[in-house]
Design a protein around this motif. Structure first.
Motif, PDB file in Angstrom:
ATOM      1  N   LEU A 163       0.832  -1.209   0.000  1.00 49.89           N
ATOM      2  CA  LEU A 163       0.000   0.000   0.000  1.00 49.89           C
ATOM      3  C   LEU A 163       0.866   1.258   0.000  1.00 49.89           C
ATOM      4  O   LEU A 163       0.525   2.246  -0.659  1.00 49.89           O
ATOM      5  CB  LEU A 163      -0.934   0.000   1.227  1.00 49.89           C
ATOM      6  N   GLU A 164       2.005   1.206   0.721  1.00 54.80           N
ATOM      7  CA  GLU A 164       2.898   2.373   0.769  1.00 54.80           C
ATOM      8  C   GLU A 164       3.396   2.740  -0.632  1.00 54.80           C
ATOM      9  O   GLU A 164       3.383   3.904  -1.024  1.00 54.80           O
ATOM     10  CB  GLU A 164       4.110   2.111   1.676  1.00 54.80           C
ATOM     11  N   SER A 165       3.831   1.727  -1.397  1.00 56.13           N
ATOM     12  CA  SER A 165       4.382   1.991  -2.733  1.00 56.13           C
ATOM     13  C   SER A 165       3.298   2.486  -3.684  1.00 56.13           C
ATOM     14  O   SER A 165       3.514   3.421  -4.456  1.00 56.13           O
ATOM     15  CB  SER A 165       5.037   0.724  -3.309  1.00 56.13           C
ATOM     16  N   TYR A 166       2.107   1.852  -3.637  1.00 56.92           N
ATOM     17  CA  TYR A 166       1.047   2.252  -4.564  1.00 56.92           C
ATOM     18  C   TYR A 166       0.553   3.663  -4.234  1.00 56.92           C
ATOM     19  O   TYR A 166       0.248   4.455  -5.134  1.00 56.92           O
ATOM     20  CB  TYR A 166      -0.110   1.241  -4.529  1.00 56.92           C
ATOM     21  N   ALA A 167       0.522   3.995  -2.927  1.00 54.82           N
ATOM     22  CA  ALA A 167       0.097   5.344  -2.516  1.00 54.82           C
ATOM     23  C   ALA A 167       1.107   6.378  -3.026  1.00 54.82           C
ATOM     24  O   ALA A 167       0.725   7.459  -3.489  1.00 54.82           O
ATOM     25  CB  ALA A 167      -0.024   5.415  -0.997  1.00 54.82           C
ATOM     26  N   ARG A 168       2.401   6.031  -2.974  1.00 56.76           N
ATOM     27  CA  ARG A 168       3.426   6.955  -3.485  1.00 56.76           C
ATOM     28  C   ARG A 168       3.279   7.135  -4.993  1.00 56.76           C
ATOM     29  O   ARG A 168       3.503   8.220  -5.525  1.00 56.76           O
ATOM     30  CB  ARG A 168       4.830   6.429  -3.147  1.00 56.76           C
ATOM     31  N   ALA A 169       2.929   6.038  -5.689  1.00 55.35           N
ATOM     32  CA  ALA A 169       2.730   6.126  -7.139  1.00 55.35           C
ATOM     33  C   ALA A 169       1.505   6.992  -7.453  1.00 55.35           C
ATOM     34  O   ALA A 169       1.525   7.775  -8.401  1.00 55.35           O
ATOM     35  CB  ALA A 169       2.559   4.728  -7.724  1.00 55.35           C
ATOM     36  N   GLN A 170       0.448   6.865  -6.648  1.00 59.71           N
ATOM     37  CA  GLN A 170      -0.756   7.674  -6.853  1.00 59.71           C
ATOM     38  C   GLN A 170      -0.458   9.166  -6.636  1.00 59.71           C
ATOM     39  O   GLN A 170      -1.056  10.026  -7.273  1.00 59.71           O
ATOM     40  CB  GLN A 170      -1.866   7.238  -5.874  1.00 59.71           C
ATOM     41  N   LYS A 171       0.466   9.442  -5.722  1.00 65.41           N
ATOM     42  CA  LYS A 171       0.828  10.839  -5.409  1.00 65.41           C
ATOM     43  C   LYS A 171       1.826  11.407  -6.419  1.00 65.41           C
ATOM     44  O   LYS A 171       2.131  12.589  -6.391  1.00 65.41           O
ATOM     45  CB  LYS A 171       1.470  10.899  -4.023  1.00 65.41           C
ATOM     46  N   GLY A 172       2.409  10.520  -7.252  1.00 62.43           N
ATOM     47  CA  GLY A 172       3.389  10.999  -8.230  1.00 62.43           C
ATOM     48  C   GLY A 172       4.819  10.958  -7.730  1.00 62.43           C
ATOM     49  O   GLY A 172       5.748  11.404  -8.412  1.00 62.43           O
ATOM     50  N   VAL A 173       5.025  10.407  -6.514  1.00 61.01           N
ATOM     51  CA  VAL A 173       6.402  10.260  -6.001  1.00 61.01           C
ATOM     52  C   VAL A 173       7.124   9.179  -6.812  1.00 61.01           C
ATOM     53  O   VAL A 173       8.302   9.301  -7.128  1.00 61.01           O
ATOM     54  CB  VAL A 173       6.392   9.883  -4.494  1.00 61.01           C
ATOM     55  N   TYR A 174       6.397   8.100  -7.136  1.00 61.39           N
ATOM     56  CA  TYR A 174       6.897   7.057  -8.026  1.00 61.39           C
ATOM     57  C   TYR A 174       6.160   7.174  -9.366  1.00 61.39           C
ATOM     58  O   TYR A 174       5.033   7.669  -9.413  1.00 61.39           O
ATOM     59  CB  TYR A 174       6.626   5.652  -7.465  1.00 61.39           C
ATOM     60  N   THR A 175       6.782   6.689 -10.435  1.00 57.72           N
ATOM     61  CA  THR A 175       6.113   6.617 -11.737  1.00 57.72           C
ATOM     62  C   THR A 175       5.383   5.278 -11.821  1.00 57.72           C
ATOM     63  O   THR A 175       5.990   4.240 -11.577  1.00 57.72           O
ATOM     64  CB  THR A 175       7.164   6.718 -12.873  1.00 57.72           C
ATOM     65  N   LEU A 176       4.086   5.315 -12.142  1.00 56.90           N
ATOM     66  CA  LEU A 176       3.298   4.078 -12.176  1.00 56.90           C
ATOM     67  C   LEU A 176       3.176   3.530 -13.598  1.00 56.90           C
ATOM     68  O   LEU A 176       2.786   4.240 -14.510  1.00 56.90           O
ATOM     69  CB  LEU A 176       1.891   4.337 -11.605  1.00 56.90           C
TER      70      LEU A 176
END
Length: 805
Positions: free
Chosen positions: A432-445
């Protein structure tokens, strides 16, 4: 020249560098990152040179005794990274640096006794004199092997200044060497040698003639086998000066003699092509970017990894690939070795210390470009990193549960920033931490929603085991699952059965008085293992014979409750005697190579059913597997852990993904007593996005990650009151110091209240922004230092707690 050295003592009062004088003869060779032997009090210790300089505030400096490495074992980047790990996890610097090097490079220390100068044998009592008759040094281990031990006598002689204690340090390194034979002299000289040999020296003539023709050296053992001769033949030729016998260092290769079928890059699907573009762009632009690759099981994530690495290698760069645990390595190793051959080094827990050391040296010597390994491979000493990949990034095994408590994902991102290279996090069920970061744009999804070749995801059927009981089925297999296993046996297809419990049964219980067999050292029930007829504790290793009657009331009605993999195996043998079953759990895969051997047998079709714990839940890819059965889907669901639903969803999705990966379509049967739970229902529909939305809502309400950070401080002591007292004082201190939005929970007793005779309490801290938290906890540890050093108190801090058990 002054060397600043971190010494090999994990203690708070020495958690800093110490200045040592670099001897004249070492000035040109000593460099930061090298290991050195230094005097520290009466001892000689290993240390790491952190930096070199010319100034010191110390009046009288001790000298470095010796240099232990010809080249640095820690690069400049790893030295900085160690400091970062130490700050992030609140561990000692030496602990962080030791985690980065193979076990073979960690020194062992020995105490030895010797006579003080001027003391003779006549000055010693009889029982001590006998020891020194033929030896100058007496190792302490030798004294401890004698019963009753003479150690107390030796200690008294040290106090009287008759004996002194010498501290010796030795490396665990052993380099593997083989003897090789090579020819000597010119061609003309060699022909003269052959002619000069007498008619009786037939073997010598044969060997020398062969070496004359051979351009490269020959392994001595092979040479002797080739000509069916003995070492004396070769030694005779050496004594005459015709040949030379030398020692050559070789690598211990865990995959020596294995042929890996070479593979070529596959044509990517449009979704794969879309997902690989951000990776290739970041590689070309030498830019750091963290990319979350969310792809359903069988969507071809591995091919994206392989082609991304290929591009990095073409650019002259290196790559690290992390896999969660040993269970994933056999098939992963095959894929990476098949594509990149000898340019791949492998690091995982099933290798011997020597094999790990040799694989690590290949990396250090720049002989390989790719490392495939478990968590600690994130510290591989590459200096030109182009790509880091974390496969199955949601796995809990990426978090180290003892000091240093780092998460491989955080270390990978930190290294990615340093090298300005992309980091790929791949998973069918991201945390959930990684997917939430991707949703926020911190990670590229990047998302892969389809399997390769548009194959269907397996159909999933959820069976209510309460209904099975009502219908009179007391078996551990539902009627639906049993019928489907039978059907696969008739069709010559394979099934995978998953149960996350090893052993025969979870506990034993007396039906007369209610007695449950518990570990005497831990507050946990003992598990029955039928093969050895033993009760075992899976926490401290305690074991005892299975009682024939109740130890409390002597009743004969002592029964097994719960089901383990051994019991399932026995039940299968009764119900389907013709089925060939392979069981995979910790008990059957303990021996080296057994894991790969069992998987190979299953892959070759030598078994119909693969039964196992979570080591079979992910990464396995067998074309004939068309049925997956999950025997108890709710095993983890009712644990006192806020991640229980997430772990259940991930495990069910992963294990379901083992079915129907090739031409044949797949089916999954999930057996549960908790029908209707969202994690089971959504896993059966392969619906990650709905699970993410549901679970995030619950996390927000209860103030858990990823909305809050979580730090766990655990206290343990052999005396209950001392553990309680330390935890209460700590909670009270923190409550006064933290900002208003931070939540302090506890102290409360840990979910497992006692392990190895130590009582356990914990304090949990939930916070959104607490910049001084590390400093506050460091002050707390400093306050309790005296009790931790001498009174048996243990305090462990997990700054990013993944497991609250």
């Amino acid at each position: 020249m002054i060397a600043k050295v971190i010494v090999d003592v994990p203690a708070s009062n020495v958690n800093r560098t110490f200045d040592y004088l670099v001897p004249e003869e070492l000035k040109d060779t000593v460099k930061p990152g090298m290991r050195v032997a230094v005097p520290f009090g009466p001892r000689k210790l290993q240390g790491f040179v952190i930096e070199l300089g010319e100034e010191t505030s110390v009046q009288k400096l001790k000298k470095i005794i010796e240099l232990l490495d010809p080249v640095p074992v820690l690069t400049e980047e790893l030295l900085k990274l160690g400091k970062w790990v130490s700050d992030q996890t609140l561990c000692f610097l030496i602990t962080a640096y030791q985690a980065m090097i193979p076990a073979a490079l960690k020194a062992t220390y020995h105490k030895e006794f010797r006579l003080v100068d001027g003391v003779g044998l006549a000055d010693l009592p009889d029982e001590a004199r006998v020891w020194f008759k033929h030896r100058e040094y007496i190792p302490m281990e030798d004294l401890l092997e004698i019963s009753p031990t003479p150690l107390a006598l030796f200690q008294k002689l040290v106090q009287k200044n008759s004996l002194e204690v010498i501290y010796r340090m030795s490396d665990k390194i052993t380099k593997k060497k083989i003897k090789i034979v090579q020819r000597r002299g010119t061609e003309e000289e060699r022909l003269q040698h052959i002619e000069s040999l007498s008619k009786q020296a037939v073997k010598q003539k044969e060997v020398l003639s062969f070496l004359h023709e051979s351009e490269s050296p020959v392994v001595l053992k092979d040479l002797l086998e080739m000509f069916d001769t003995t070492r004396s033949t070769v030694q005779a030729l050496e004594s005459k000066g015709f040949i030379e016998i030398a020692e050559k260092e070789i690598y211990r290769d865990p995959y020596g003699g294995r042929e890996f079928k070479r593979t070529q890059p596959l044509l990517l699907t449009s979704q794969q092509e879309q997902s690989i573009q951000p990776v290739l762009a970041a590689l070309e632009e030498k830019r750091h970017e963290t990319i979350l690759l969310h792809g359903v099981t069988g969507s071809g994530k591995t091919e994206i990894y392989l082609q991304s690495i290929d591009r990095a290698i073409q650019m002259g760069q290196e790559a690290i690939v992390l896999v969660p645990e040993i269970s994933l390595t056999p098939q992963m190793v095959n894929r990476f070795k098949g594509r990149f051959g000898s340019r791949v080094a492998v690091l995982h827990s099933a290798l011997s210390a020597g094999e790990k050391y040799d694989e690590w040296r290949k990396i250090q010597r720049k002989e390989v470009s790719v490392v495939v390994g478990a968590r600690s491979a994130v510290f591989a000493p590459f200096e030109n990193l182009g790509l880091i990949i974390i496969d199955e990034e949601h796995e809990s095994s990426y978090k180290q549960e003892e000091n240093p408590r780092y998460h491989a994902r955080d270390v990978a991102v930190q290294r990615g920033e340093h090298h300005q290279c992309p980091v790929i996090l791949g998973s069918a069920t991201p945390s959930l931490e990684s997917y939430a970061r991707a949703q926020k744009g911190v990670y590229t999804l990047c998302e892969l929603s389809d399997r390769v070749n548009k194959r269907e995801l397996p159909s999933v059927s959820v069976v209510d085991m309460r209904e099975e009981l009502r219908a009179g089925n007391r078996s551990m297999f539902s009627r639906e699952l049993f019928d489907k296993i039978n059907d696969r046996l008739k069709r010559g297809e394979q099934s995978v059965l998953f149960l996350n419990r090893r052993g025969y049964s979870s506990f034993i219980l007396c039906r007369d008085c209610g007695y449950v067999g518990e570990c005497p050292h831990c507050d946990i029930s003992l598990t029955y293992h039928k093969k050895q007829h033993l009760l075992k504790c899976h926490y401290c290793g305690h074991q005892e014979p299975m009682p024939s009657q109740c130890p409390m009331c002597e009743s004969q009605y002592i029964r097994f409750f719960g089901t383990g993999t051994q019991k399932v195996e026995e039940e299968l043998a009764k119900l389907l005697p013709h089925a060939r079953v392979i069981r995979m759990d910790v008990d059957t895969t303990g021996r080296k190579g057994s894991h790969e051997k069992l998987l190979n047998q299953f892959g070759e079709g030598k078994a119909d059913i693969l039964l196992g714990t979570q080591m079979i839940a992910k990464g396995l890819d067998f074309p004939k597997v068309t049925l997956v059965g999950v025997l108890a889907a709710d095993t983890m669901l009712h644990l006192p852990d806020f991640r229980a639903s997430e772990k259940t969803f991930q495990l069910l999705t992963q294990v379901s993904g083992r079915a129907g990966r090739h031409e044949l379509s797949g089916e999954v049967v999930v057996q549960t007593y908790t029908v209707g739970h969202y994690s089971i229902d959504l896993a059966s529909g392969h619906d990650y996005h709905s699970f993410y939305e549901t679970e995030m809502q619950i996390r927000r309400e209860h103030k858990y990650p990823p909305y809050y950070y979580l730090t766990l401080i655990s206290f343990s002591h052999t005396e209950l009151l001392k553990a309680v007292d330390a935890s209460e004082k700590s909670a009270s201190y923190l409550q006064q110091k933290v900002s208003p939005g931070t939540i302090i929970l506890g102290p409360v007793v840990s979910p497992i209240a006692r392990i190895k005779d130590r009582y356990r309490y914990q304090v949990m801290i939930k916070y959104k922004n607490e910049p001084r938290l590390s400093d506050l906890i460091s002050e707390l540890l400093q306050h309790f230092q005296h009790e931790m050093d001498g009174n048996g108190l243990q305090i462990s801090v997990d700054m990013n707690a993944q497991n609250i058990m």
